[in-house]
Every structure is written in C-alpha cells, then in structure tokens.
Design an enzyme around this catalytic site. Structure first.
Site, PDB file in Angstrom:
ATOM      1  N   SER A  56      37.422  32.912  56.783  1.00  0.00           N
ATOM      2  CA  SER A  56      36.177  33.131  57.511  1.00  0.00           C
ATOM      3  C   SER A  56      35.644  31.805  58.024  1.00  0.00           C
ATOM      4  CB  SER A  56      35.132  33.776  56.597  1.00  0.00           C
ATOM      5  OG  SER A  56      34.488  32.802  55.793  1.00  0.00           O
ATOM      6  N   ASP A  57      34.919  31.849  59.123  1.00  0.00           N
ATOM      7  CA  ASP A  57      34.113  30.690  59.472  1.00  0.00           C
ATOM      8  C   ASP A  57      32.961  30.641  58.476  1.00  0.00           C
ATOM      9  OD1 ASP A  57      33.238  28.418  60.787  1.00  0.00           O
ATOM     10  OD2 ASP A  57      33.558  29.268  62.772  1.00  0.00           O
ATOM     11  N   TYR A  58      32.325  29.495  58.391  1.00  0.00           N
ATOM     12  CA  TYR A  58      31.320  29.298  57.355  1.00  0.00           C
ATOM     13  C   TYR A  58      30.198  30.340  57.452  1.00  0.00           C
ATOM     14  CZ  TYR A  58      33.277  24.767  55.878  1.00  0.00           C
ATOM     15  OH  TYR A  58      34.077  23.766  55.378  1.00  0.00           O
TER      16      TYR A  58
END
Length: 817
Positions: free
Chosen positions: A287-289
């Site tokens: 995931s992106d942050y």
C-alpha cells in the site's frame, strides 16, 4: 552464525529445500496473529528511544513478528553505521525472541538515491530522464542497492513509473516524463540495477504508483484520474508492464487515487486480473502510506476500517505501509465476519514470506556494521552522481552567450538558488524529508493522517557539506564573481532587488539561478502535494528577472526546478536558459562546468515545456485531431505548441543526420526492420547527441498518435566525427489495442522518422507490414536493439550534399541542431 528460535529440523529452516516448500512448511506452523503480523509494518522510530534501539518497545510491538520496518535510515536522524546497528538489533529480536524467528524486510525511499543521512544524493528522476541514458540509470540504481544492503535494508520504493503530462502536478519531478516508452526504458533499467543479478544480493524494486496517478484531475495530488481503457493500456500501464515482463519487477505500490469510481487500493481488476493474471506478476503489492484506511477516511468507499481492510486484501494489497493499522484488529474482525476469504490472507502472507526466503534473510539477516562506511557515498557512487548531473542539464536556449569565457569579464551571480545547497535536492532527499517529520511531530500528522512522532526523536539535517552554485563558480572565477541573492523562492520581499540590480549593472554578464524549493511542507513549491496553478516562477522571481534584464547586461537563467517553469519574459529576454532540474549533491559542480564550457550540455527534455498552464495538457504524441483548434489552429491569445518540444536540448557543437534509411520496405508481422542512421558532428568541439527514432501509423483501424517514440541512442563524436547507429525495430513493438481491446499488429504502412527532437526530424522511410489471416498473434515487444559504431571522418567536401546544398536523399528533411 545465525541463532533462531525455531523448531529443530523444521523444513523452513533448511536453505537446501526449495523456497515453495519452505513457505508451505512455515505457513502451516503460523497462527493467524503471526500471519497478520507479516502483512504489517512499523515506523523505525517506534523502536528507538534516545537515539538507540529499545528492546522494551520491541517486546510490545514485535511479539508476533513483523512484515516490514519502515525507513530505519529515512525516518530517523541516525548515521549510516547507526542505521546498520539498529537494523541488526531489530532482526536479532525477531530471529531470537519471537516464536518462529521470521526476519523483517526493511524498506526505504530511493527516489533520488537512498534517503539516508550520509547516502549519495543523486539528481531527481526528471533529471535522470533528461540524460536519455538507461544504462546510466542502471548504474545509479546499482549504487543505491549497494548502499541499501550495507545499511541492512531490502526494499526500495522506486521507480516512479507515472507518465505525467500535466506539470502542475507537484510530483512531476519524481517521474521520467511524458512518454511511455522513455519511462519504460528508464524504469526497467532502474529495476535491473536495484534488484541486481540475484535476489540474495539485490533489493526489491517497488514500481509506483499503480496506475495513472500522474494523470490526476487538475494536476492535484490524490485526485481522480480520467483515463479511457485504451489510453490506460497504451500509455499508463505500459511502463509497469514492461518492468514486470522485461525486468522481473518484484513489487508494485498501488496509487492513492481512483480510476472510474474505484480507488486503486480496492481495484481487483487492476491488481489481480491485469497485474497478476495477464502479466504473470508473482511479487507483492504494497500500500501507499495510510492508503488502506483512506478507502474509508478519504474516498468514503468503505463504511469503516474493517471494510477497507477487507476490500484491500481481497483486491490484492499484500502489505500495509507505513505502520500496521487497518490490517491489525480491523482485518481480524473482517476475517471473523467472513467479509474476506481466509485464503486471501494466506496468499498474501505466502508472497511476503517468499520474498524473505529469496532475499536470503533467514540465513543472513544481519549486516557488517564495521563495513558500512566503505559502501555509503563511496567515490564510485559520487562519480555516477556527477556523470548523471552533467548529462541531465538541458540547454533550452543559447543566443551565443554560453559558454562563459573565464577571464572575459565579471559575472554577477544572482538568485535564491545560487547559494543554497538545500534547493538543489528533490522532495525525497533526506534533507527534505526530515522537514516532513518535524512538521508531522508538530501537527501530529503526516500526509493528512494522524500519527505520533516521538518527542525524543532527534530531527535535523545540515547541507553544509554540499557545495552551492556560488561555491562552484567562485572556485573557477575567483574575484570575477559578484554575488547578490536578490530574493527568496517564495517570500514576497523585494528588499534585495537593489543590490542585485547594482551587481548586474556592473557586470559583463548576469547569471540568475532561480526556481523551486522541493519538499512536502508548506515551505516547498514543488514535490508531493505541492501542486501549482501557475508555471511562472514562484514568489517575486519573475520581477527579479525583469529588473536584472532592464540593466542591459546579458542574462543567463539557470532554472533549478522540479517542473517546467518560467514566464514569457524570462524565456524571451534571457540570452541563455539552462534547465538544471534538481541535480543533487554534485549539481553545483555540473552547472558550473556547463556554464563555463568545461562540459558540453547534452540533456534532452523528457517532457514538453508549456508556454502557459492554459495549454495543459501539451505533449508531442497527441492524435491527428489534437494539438490544435480546428480550423484556425492556435488559441486566440497563444500558440498551441510548447515553448520547447519533447526531446529538445542544445549543445555547444552541432550535429546533423547525414543519412537515414531502412533495410527493407516490406516486412512480415513478427519480424523486424533495421533503421540505419549516420550522424556527424559538424562543429568545432566534441559533444554528445541523442538520436531519436519515432514512428507514425497513419493507416490503423484505431486513431494513432502523430508520432510515437520507439527507440533512441546517445552518441558522442569529436569535431568532424561521424557515427553509425543501427536501430533494430521489431514489429511487435508497433501494435496497439484494437476495437476489441486486443493487442494487435495490423497490416499497413509505417512511417519512420529519426532526429534530435519531436519537432526536428527527418523521414527515414516507410515500410509495409504484411500478415495472413492465419498468422499467429504477434507477441508484444517492448524495445528493439541498438548498435553504435564509429565511422571515418567526412571528407573536406560534405558528400551528403549536392552543389546547391540540398540533401541527397530526396524527400528527407535533415535534422540539424
């Protein structure tokens, strides 16, 4: 020797057993809590107290194990040796104090080099793309890999494979530009360099942001992308596909945004059907942050965190970064409620474990702390940084003022970026990111999310050791250089104008070093979430240009920026314009060398340079019906064409294409065509040029772009030198998605052009693709081969021209520069 708390004789502990069997054995021994821990992560600073690893914190946080550690180097202020020590301590706890002894993957940001306090800071990606030299990018990534492995990290969050055609978007600087082929070539090279020849020696590359993130509505960060299926396939998915199928990419990061109503972190079609199903991707999706929770808190796509976790895991997101949140208790609840199949959990955990086995972490989780400093920012890494910086500089305009001649008079050096090393660095440099941590601690948030940065975390970074442009020019010009700051990047004060004008008026030439300050905080003008509604210089810099030009002294503008910038006045009135992008720790030296002619500029634009935001999107590969207003052509108040075209870049010598021809005029689908080009240096000094090959398919059953880049080659030659370039162009590279959205290589005529930019080229010839109805489907190709050889110098009389100066090959327009 590694010590682990593991059952004696367990299959997964035996390195001679195939990885698949080791994964299966370990999976059979794990509790659900231990499996969930493998899908999570933790900020490194959460395990540090007083600047040192905290065993007490580890016992609470890591009791069930851990999937990833977030940025031991990039989220602390530790020096390289300390980073290695903390990484070893974390691994030692996991290997000896948890039930199964499963090591963690440490990930770091590597957009412009390893984001670490003492690591090499390379030019930002848009500058690397301006070199048009994939092999140089591979060497850059190889240097990053060596530094990461030395510090104990195993996954790099790069390359950025977003195709960007709207430079208002703040993250333009992190990309390789507007063209899918160029992005793919640079990206695949980076992946190969970072991942190395074997997983045990390499670092996992993470291509981002999957997919279309750089095509956001209004050029705004995290905004929706409106991409029809064919455009999505042919332009935005293409670099990712090439990275997976050509370079063996091992990880992908999903984008923050949504496509056609579906956020990317919940897009099963993209992450499973396309990425894993069609392309055969076997790695992990991270995931992106904070983006798993964003499905609930930002997109309102999920009613709560548990539903967000279920949607993400079901779609194919394996690991939650930067810290376990939705994939903790919320995912447990979703599994208990049957909102997501338990098999999805096992599939994701298996992929994570496979990475750890292939990286060799079970056998070699630790690094040699004593050897770190010999591998970090080593001399050979600095050399790669300097070579990249030199070739990244794009000379946009030169009315004979450059190169400056030492001893020819005084030089006034003016501007907010002339004497500030911090402004030479990109948004994912360590100096820029510690500012984000400081802001996050103050506001209890990062990227709009709540988070806690410990009060005892030391935050601070100095760039005192990095030279500025003023330093580099002073070393060469001495007392002939006069400096005046003039103004700030964004502050509206004009208090320094008077001094700047006086310095310019008393000088023989004025060099204005202007542009951006890159970062993620409100004090930055480019970078993540620093989107702009104007492409003019921020602050009062445009006014500074007017004031200095008014003195009558010839002006050279050096633009240190993350996107194309500068208004009409600057580009029309300055006698020279050099685009320096964000050139990193060796950027000042490279700029000085080019200004003074020690190095011949050879960078080429990887993105079209707009005149105004009113043109956006402006890019070379538009359709026949695009790029103009029917029927008058231009806007009422502006030309439709860019200020400088894609592929543009001047030098201090001149090259011409003497000859360009195809080896055949007819080819069967599945075969290839050779394009043979002779390039000559007609100037009085050595230089480098990038020969660009474009095609046009004017007979396709689906409308095609007016030009498509399909190959390129950087060549070098001395005065009078001649070079032969042979491009092998496979027909599998010339297909497109037809009306049924099937990749097709159609019969018909293809036009081939070669030149030095997208608007400076010659017709090399045309050929016809033929195929029978019963012919097998042509496999997609991502690139051809290029061979370069030196030729004998031309005779005194240019044999390629007739007595009246006309080019001998009839119908060809010779590209000159």
């Amino acid at each position: 020797m590694t010590t682990m708390r593991q059952e004696s004789g367990a299959v997964y502990t035996d390195p001679t057993v195939p990885v698949g069997e080791r994964v299966a054995d370990l999976m059979g021994r794990m509790t659900r809590e231990e499996k969930l821990a493998q899908l999570g992560s933790v900020w490194a600073f959460s395990l540090i107290e007083g600047g040192r690893y905290s065993a007490e914190r580890a016992r609470t946080i890591l009791r069930h194990g851990l999937g990833q550690v977030t940025r031991v180097a990039g989220a602390t202020n530790l020096k390289a040796a300390q980073v290695a020590r903390v990484a070893n301590a974390i691994q030692r706890f996991l290997m000896t104090e948890t039930r199964l002894g499963i090591p963690a993957i440490v990930h770091e940001e590597v957009c412009s080099g390893l984001m670490a306090r003492e690591a090499t800071i390379f030019p930002q990606a848009i500058g690397v793309a301006s070199t048009w030299e994939p092999e140089l990018n591979r060497r850059l990534a190889d240097a990053v890999r060596a530094q990461m492995r030395a510090m104990g990290s195993h996954q790099g969050l790069s390359p950025v494979l977003d195709v960007v055609r709207d430079p208002r978007w703040g993250r333009t600087e992190e990309t390789y530009g507007e063209d899918p082929y160029l992005v793919a070539r640079m990206g695949a090279a980076f992946v190969r360099g970072l991942q190395g020849s074997s997983p045990a020696e390499g670092v996992i590359a993470t291509a981002k942001h999957f997919v279309g993130y750089g095509a956001s509505e209004g050029g705004l960060n995290w905004a929706p992308a409106h991409l029809p299926p064919r455009l999505l396939r042919e332009v935005y998915l293409y670099p990712f596909e090439a990275a997976v199928r050509e370079a063996g990419l091992q990880s992908v990061m999903a984008g923050y945004h949504e496509l056609d109503g579906i956020p990317c972190h919940a897009n099963h079609e993209l992450l499973n059907d396309v990425l894993r199903g069609e392309w055969g991707f076997t790695g992990t999706v991270v995931s992106d942050y904070f983006a798993v929770d964003d499905l609930h808190s930002y997109h309102r796509f999920a009613e709560d965190k548990a539903r967000a976790a279920a949607l993400a895991l079901d779609a194919g997101v394996d690991v939650e970064l930067p810290a376990t949140d939705a994939y903790a208790g919320s995912l447990t609840g979703a599994l208990d409620a049957g909102e997501v199949d338990e098999r999805k959990l096992d599939e994701a955990v298996s992929r994570v474990l496979r990475h750890k086995f292939e990286l060799g972490l079970f056998e070699n989780p630790y690094v040699d702390e004593a050897a770190v400093m010999t591998a970090v920012n080593a001399e050979q890494h600095q050399e790669v940084a300097l070579e990249t910086a030199r070739r990244s500089l794009v000379l946009l305009k030169n009315e004979g003022i450059l190169p400056l001649r030492p001893g020819a008079g005084t030089v006034a050096l003016i501007g907010p970026n002339a004497d500030n090393a911090r402004h030479l660095l990109g948004d994912y440099s360590f100096a820029a990111h510690v500012e984000s941590l400081a802001q996050a601690r103050e506001s209890q948030g990062l990227l709009g999310q709540m988070m806690t940065v410990p009060d005892d975390l030391e935050i601070g970074e100095s760039t005192d050791q990095l030279p500025t442009v003023r330093d580099a020019l002073t070393a060469r010009l001495g007392d002939a250089l006069r400096y005046a700051r003039g103004c700030d990047v964004i502050d509206p004060s004009k208090d320094g104008f008077e001094e700047a004008v006086a310095a310019a008026a008393a000088a023989d030439v004025a060099v204005l070093v202007l542009g951006d300050r890159s970062g993620l905080t409100l004090g930055a003008t480019t970078g993540e979430s620093r989107d702009r509604s104007s492409l003019e210089l921020p602050g009062v810099q445009e006014d500074l240009v007017r004031a200095v030009v008014a003195t009558g002294t010839p002006v050279v503008a050096v633009l240190v920026a993350g996107r194309p910038v500068g208004g009409d006045f600057l580009h029309e009135k300055c006698a020279g314009v050099l685009m320096a992008w964000l050139p990193g720790q060796t950027g000042a030296q490279a700029i000085a060398e080019v200004l003074l002619g020690e190095v011949n500029p050879s960078g080429k634009l990887p993105i079209s340079y707009p005149r105004t935001v009113g043109q956006i999107p402006v890019y070379y590969g538009h359709k026949v019906s695009g790029g103009r207003s029917h029927w008058h052509g231009d806007y009422v108040d502006s030309p439709v064409g860019p200020r400088y075209c894609f592929g543009h870049g001047l030098g201090y010598t001149s090259f011409v294409i003497e000859q360009a021809a195809l080896d055949r005029t007819e080819v069967t689908a599945g075969d290839s065509v050779a394009v043979e080009v002779t390039v000559a240096n007609t100037g009085d000094r050595a230089g480098e040029e990038v020969v660009q090959l474009y095609i046009r398919d004017a007979q396709a059953t689906v409308t095609r772009p007016v030009l498509e880049l399909k190959s390129f080659a950087r060549v070098s030659a001395g005065p009078g030198g001649r070079t032969a370039v042979r491009f092998q162009l496979p027909t599998g590279q010339l297909g497109f998605y037809d009306r049924d959205m099937t990749y097709t290589v159609e019969s018909g005529q293809i036009e081939v052009y070669v030149g030095f930019s997208s608007d400076n080229h010659t017709l090399a010839g045309t050929f016809t693709i033929t195929s029978g109805d019963d012919r097998l489907k042509v496999q997609k190709s991502y690139t051809g081969t290029v061979s370069i050889s030196e030729l004998p110098p031309a005779s005194f009389r240019d044999s390629s021209r007739s007595d009246d100066g006309a080019v001998r090959p009839a119908g060809n327009r010779v590209a000159e520069k």
